[in-house]
Design an enzyme around this catalytic site. Structure first.
Site: not given
Ligand SMILES: *Cc1c(COP(=O)(O)O)cnc(C)c1O
Length: 391
Positions: A56, A109, A182, A207
């Site tokens: 982590r 978004y 973004d 993407k």
């Protein structure tokens, strides 16, 4: 455009000589990293020696991908997450605290907007949603406690473009406010928001960056100081990328600039063809002179990507017939991969909204979003053309 981007895609951020002289950065599929003795623990905790400890808190495969992304974006540091949404939420919750205010643009978004509208108030964080193209409204929305401005560019599905020069000018009057962009639809190939005045850039690496429709990932980039805060919060929140996923991202990035060059060209060709097609009412693509933000896109971007939106000349039945007659393009969400994907926002993304609600958001029955893929462009055009004959 950044110089030598393709060389950085191949070599950037990776050690020249890797374990066992492997040419690729290996997948270190390990949740934990062991100490040989107490001396190693001492050197690690005294920060005399950098090493890994627990998954982590970082992993060597992840680190190589982060270094490559930082080089491509021109950022000091990068941190990867398990998804774009995880990257966005971790960033907002790191920067904002109870009593703060943020501004978000209206065609961000859907899930980002939903988080800001419906969840942030639960933690005492106020937000204002503003029209992306209304710079006076953006400035009017800024309050003494406004800590963060969040926007996307280009946006989905209309490919609206942020005017960074205007935004930078507004930001200069409010030093307490950081700008988060973004940049998923732009990618570091087509736009470099950090050089244009943004403080933090976020991508859904799912993407274009990974580019093969096979993983979910997100990345946050910015100054070492801001990224360190976000890393510290990630250590608590989790949401880390898996080493195998980080490897697939590294692999996808090797061809990033080659793919983008071809995708930019294909996007432009398909957009030109759609705009001139008699069964298309309207086509949205920033390279087209008909796009409302064409001029600013030309000034501030190096290319326009492969997402093209368009309105068919027909009703919802005609739209469904069009979809049902596609043979090459896949129907599905997401973008920026090898396979051409088409979505019908009215029936997919906004299926829970009433028609009136959708129309208020500008989502018409006949609107489509196409993510042009890496197939031969003439085959994509032929598929679209054949399907349009059915409407
Ligand atoms: C897909 C997307 C996201 C969310 O990313 P995930 O990787 O799916 O979590 C955020 N912003 C934009 C602009 C996107 O296209």
């Amino acid at each position: 455009m950044k110089k030598n981007l393709q060389t950085d895609c191949i070599h950037g951020g990776e050690d020249r000589f890797k374990p066992h002289d492997s040419i690729t950065t290996p997948i270190i599929q390990s949740s934990t990293f062991v100490f040989r003795n107490s001396e190693e623990i001492r050197r690690f905790t005294q920060k005399e020696h950098f090493r890994y400890e627990y998954g982590r808190y970082g992993n060597p495969t992840q680190k190589a991908a982060e270094r490559k992304l930082a080089i491509l974006e021109g950022a000091e540091e990068a941190v990867l997450f398990a998804s774009g949404m995880s990257a966005i939420i971790n960033t907002l919750l790191t920067v904002l605290k109870n009593g703060d205010h943020m501004i978000i643009t209206d065609d961000a978004y859907g899930k980002t907007l939903s988080f800001c509208k419906n969840w942030l108030p639960k933690w005492g964080i106020d937000r204002t949603v503003v029209n992306m193209s209304d710079y006076d409204a953006i400035e009017k929305a800024i309050q003494p406690n406004t800590r963060l401005f969040f926007s996307e560019s280009p946006t989905n599905p209309y490919l609206n473009i942020m005017n960074f020069s205007r935004l930078r000018e507004i930001k200069s009057r409010y030093p307490q406010m950081i700008v988060v962009s973004d940049s998923t639809f732009a990618t570091p190939f087509n736009q470099r928001p950090l050089e244009l005045g943004a403080d933090i850039v976020i991508h859904s690496a799912t993407k274009y960056l990974a580019g093969h429709n096979d993983i979910l990932a997100g990345v946050v980039l910015g100054s070492a100081e801001l990224i360190q805060d976000i890393v510290n919060f990630q250590k608590i929140m989790g949401g880390v990328i898996d080493p195998h996923c980080a490897y697939l991202l590294l692999r996808g990035l090797k061809t990033f600039s080659v793919r983008m060059e071809k995708l930019n060209k294909a996007g432009e060709e398909v957009a030109q063809w759609l705009e001139n097609h008699p069964k298309i009412r309207r086509c949205y693509y920033p390279a087209l002179a008909s796009h409302p933000h064409h001029e600013v896109a030309k000034r501030e971007m190096n290319g326009y990507g492969s997402v093209v939106s368009f309105e068919l000349d027909g009703d919802i039945d005609a739209s469904n017939r069009f979809l049902d007659n596609l043979k090459l393009c896949y129907i599905g969400p997401s973008l920026g991969g090898c396979e051409t994907l088409i979505t019908h926002p009215a029936t997919v993304t906004y299926y829970t909204c009433t028609r009136e609600e959708r129309y208020q958001l500008g989502i018409l029955d006949n609107l489509f979003r196409l993510s042009v893929g890496l197939e031969d462009t003439e085959d994509i055009i032929e598929d679209l053309d054949n399907a349009m004959k059915a409407i």
